[in-house]
Design an enzyme around this catalytic site. Structure first.
Site, PDB file in Angstrom:
ATOM      1  CG  HIS A 121     -15.976  -3.328 -18.513  1.00  0.00           C
ATOM      2  ND1 HIS A 121     -15.558  -4.138 -19.538  1.00  0.00           N
ATOM      3  CD2 HIS A 121     -14.866  -2.673 -18.101  1.00  0.00           C
ATOM      4  CE1 HIS A 121     -14.266  -3.965 -19.741  1.00  0.00           C
ATOM      5  NE2 HIS A 121     -13.822  -3.063 -18.874  1.00  0.00           N
ATOM      6  CG  HIS A 165     -11.816   1.097 -15.956  1.00  0.00           C
ATOM      7  ND1 HIS A 165     -10.497   0.684 -16.021  1.00  0.00           N
ATOM      8  CD2 HIS A 165     -12.471   0.416 -16.931  1.00  0.00           C
ATOM      9  CE1 HIS A 165     -10.364  -0.200 -16.997  1.00  0.00           C
ATOM     10  NE2 HIS A 165     -11.555  -0.376 -17.560  1.00  0.00           N
ATOM     11  CE  LYS A 190     -10.776  -7.344 -16.773  1.00  0.00           C
ATOM     12  NZ  LYS A 190     -10.754  -5.886 -16.911  1.00  0.00           N
ATOM     13  CG  HIS A 241      -6.712  -5.568 -17.613  1.00  0.00           C
ATOM     14  ND1 HIS A 241      -5.669  -5.164 -18.430  1.00  0.00           N
ATOM     15  CD2 HIS A 241      -7.780  -4.812 -17.968  1.00  0.00           C
ATOM     16  CE1 HIS A 241      -6.090  -4.201 -19.233  1.00  0.00           C
ATOM     17  NE2 HIS A 241      -7.368  -3.970 -18.973  1.00  0.00           N
ATOM     18  CG  HIS A 261      -8.482  -6.777 -21.178  1.00  0.00           C
ATOM     19  ND1 HIS A 261      -8.788  -5.450 -21.320  1.00  0.00           N
ATOM     20  CD2 HIS A 261      -7.460  -7.003 -22.040  1.00  0.00           C
ATOM     21  CE1 HIS A 261      -7.995  -4.896 -22.211  1.00  0.00           C
ATOM     22  NE2 HIS A 261      -7.176  -5.833 -22.666  1.00  0.00           N
ATOM     23  CG  HIS A 285     -13.291  -5.268 -23.928  1.00  0.00           C
ATOM     24  ND1 HIS A 285     -12.333  -6.244 -23.929  1.00  0.00           N
ATOM     25  CD2 HIS A 285     -12.940  -4.406 -22.933  1.00  0.00           C
ATOM     26  CE1 HIS A 285     -11.443  -5.994 -22.990  1.00  0.00           C
ATOM     27  NE2 HIS A 285     -11.789  -4.884 -22.375  1.00  0.00           N
ATOM     28  CG  HIS A 321      -4.787   0.007 -22.576  1.00  0.00           C
ATOM     29  ND1 HIS A 321      -4.953  -0.894 -21.555  1.00  0.00           N
ATOM     30  CD2 HIS A 321      -5.988   0.092 -23.200  1.00  0.00           C
ATOM     31  CE1 HIS A 321      -6.189  -1.357 -21.576  1.00  0.00           C
ATOM     32  NE2 HIS A 321      -6.833  -0.764 -22.560  1.00  0.00           N
ATOM     33  CG  ASP A 323     -13.616  -0.426 -20.860  1.00  0.00           C
ATOM     34  OD1 ASP A 323     -13.039  -0.252 -19.770  1.00  0.00           O
ATOM     35  OD2 ASP A 323     -13.080  -1.004 -21.816  1.00  0.00           O
TER      36      ASP A 323
END
Length: 570
Positions: free
Chosen positions: A136, A138, A219, A221, A248, A274, A322, A362
């Site tokens: 995971h 980024h 992915k 999201h 996600h 998560h 976010h 993450d």
């Protein structure tokens, strides 16, 4: 003349043997050596006056005649399959055997040949594990990769293009051009890498082109819109091309509830990120999916383990990651809906039961790249203290629990993402991605990180000193992290479709591209080693109380943890 050594003397010379116990760092976890592959009296050890000398423990065999490139001597191996003491042989960057090393001309029972061309790494009194796999990621900055390597991770899979706004929040490398550039950048790192394309689309064409460009996964999201239509489309494309999908889900329940998302899965295999929900997902009950046979659930490390500080740090973390504004009431409500002490506490226990199968970071997006391994063992320690020994640990040791937890960041993400033929465990034929630890520093600071058979990172003293050990001693990149060694010892994971479309010829790359495989229909939660439990999970929408098979899952937050401040004074 035979000599009998007392156990303490033997352990001091050759490391612990069958029946001896070792404490892991400053935790309450104790392992017991289940088997020693050596022949007592025939142990090999390097050094002045020691065994590995010409005509003694070192024979005359050349590499062509079967000698290993490297032997790690007398190491305690911790892996999902067991806890043993053995010599480990490496050749051409891969593991060739686990057993007894030496000179077959003069020693009996030799599995691994030491010759004039063999290097030795002393494993006496040290623990050997497989390199970790963080699934995971980024890819916000390249400096993450050295940080991960320094912690004992040797594989990173995720998405991103650098410090772009989309990458700050979502693990996607969107589009063929970005994917190609990130794969080209991979040549510069001593790390296995894989890149996930953006999976949020209701038509297949935009997803297929990313797979053809080299994405090894897709992915989904919520920040890009994880609707039932996007889920269905993405999984259909993944089934066609044998790649994994990570999800996600929709925290705000705008396009549906957790039940709608489950229906959109249609029983197809998916990796749920998560799964507790603080990192994102249907509030408050996304964790229900951890009881499904087609969902492969993982955690991210900020909620690992549940402590008195966990809730406080999450709000600001979430606002930044976010792109939310604390002055906007709706943004604040969004953030607060994701942070629940009840589900975080239950997450601890679900890991201990083997119902949550993987750990990840993450990285820089509500997670810490260098703490996957540490947080895993802190969780295991907290559960040992609060829940006692597992039923499977009946011999006054924690071997089963330790095997369960190490599988969460080694073999299980490798199985999930279709690369377990190459990495994820210490087994013959696999890439020699290995980590050597002093027991007192286990899970905190590795002694050596071996990447594809070559030392890529290590604890090292002052380079101007007359010996390697004077202070300051800290982790530093080694020769395996430089030049062409990086491309010769690391892999980039991609899709079979991309290789069939000539990806290797299209890009300016030197290192090997390897396709992922077996990520779809036959892959189920029961495939995940020691972490395939599927309890029926219920979450009360008002109180957030979590039950598994009718049992309330709750535990107190930890006020202090092992593997923490005493290890990080500087």
């Amino acid at each position: 003349m035979a000599v009998t050594l007392p156990r303490p003397a033997y352990a001091g010379m050759f490391g612990p043997t069958t029946g001896d116990k070792v404490r892991l760092a400053d935790t309450e976890l104790f392992i017991e050596i289940e088997r020693d592959f050596t022949l007592y009296g025939e142990e090999v050890k390097f050094g002045g006056g020691k065994v590995i000398r010409d005509g003694m423990g070192q024979g005359q065999a050349s590499k062509a005649e079967g000698a290993a490139d490297t032997i790690i001597t007398n190491a305690v191996i911790i892996d999902h399959w067991g806890i043993v003491k053995a010599d480990v042989g490496l050749r051409d960057g891969r593991i060739i055997g686990i057993g007894k090393a030496g000179n077959p001309d003069v020693q009996p029972g030799i599995d691994l040949i030491i010759g004039p061309g063999t290097e030795i790494i002393a494993g006496e009194g040290r623990i050997l594990t497989a390199g970790g796999f963080d699934s995971h990621i980024h890819f916000i900055c390249p400096q993450q990769i050295e940080e991960a390597l320094a912690s004992g991770m040797t594989t990173m899979l995720g998405g991103g293009t650098g410090p772009a706004t989309g990458t700050f929040a979502t693990t996607c490398t969107p589009g063929p051009w970005h994917i190609a550039r990130m794969i080209e950048a991979s040549d510069g790192f001593a790390m296995n890498l894989g890149f996930a394309g953006k999976g949020n689309a209701s038509r297949s064409e935009g997803l297929v082109e990313q797979i053809e460009a080299g994405a090894c996964a897709l992915k989904l999201h919520e920040d890009w819109g994880t609707t039932p239509a996007a889920i269905d489309c993405c999984l259909s494309v993944a089934d066609d091309h044998d790649i994994q999908v990570m999800i996600h889900t929709d925290t705000l329940n705008e396009s549906g509830f957790v039940e709608d998302t489950i229906r959109a899965f249609k029983g197809r295999t998916i990796h749920a990120f998560h799964t507790e929900g603080a990192g994102g997902g249907h509030a408050p009950d996304i964790m229900k999916v951890a009881g499904l046979p087609n969902v492969l659930p993982s955690s991210t490390n900020p909620t690992r383990p549940f402590t008195v500080n966990t809730l406080d740090e999450h709000l600001d973390m979430l606002m930044v990651c976010h792109h939310l504004d604390p002055s906007i009431a709706e943004d604040l409500a969004f953030a607060e809906s994701r942070i629940r002490k009840e589900t975080i506490a239950a997450e601890d226990i679900l890991h201990d039961l083997g119902a949550l199968s993987m750990m990840s970071s993450d990285s820089q997006a509500m997670g810490r790249i260098g703490e996957v391994i540490t947080r895993t063992w802190q969780t295991a320690d907290k559960m040992k203290r609060q829940r006692g020994p597992l039923p499977e640990d009946k011999s006054n040791n924690d071997n089963f629990r330790v095997r369960r937890y190490i599988a969460k960041y080694t073999i299980n993400p490798a199985i999930t993402h279709g690369v377990s033929r190459h990495i994820g465990s210490i087994e013959p034929g696999k890439l020699a991605d290995l980590v050597l630890w002093t027991p007192a520093f286990f899970g905190v600071k590795p002694d050596l990180v071996i990447k594809g058979g070559m030392i890529a990172y290590a604890m090292m003293g002052d380079p101007n000193a007359s010996i390697p050990t004077p202070q300051p001693v800290h982790g530093r990149p080694m020769f395996g992290s430089f030049g062409g060694a990086r491309t010769g010892t690391s892999l980039t994971f991609t899709s079979k479709t991309a290789l069939a479309h000539g990806l290797a010829q299209k890009l300016k790359i030197s290192r090997k591209l390897v396709p992922v495989e077996n990520t779809r229909g036959n892959l189920r939660k029961t495939s995940l080693i020691l972490n395939g439990a599927m309890p029926h999970i219920e979450i009360d929408p008002e109180t957030y109380v979590v039950k598994a098979d009718g049992m309330v899952l709750t535990c107190e937050p930890a006020r202090s943890l092992p593997m923490a401040q005493r290890y990080f004074l500087f």
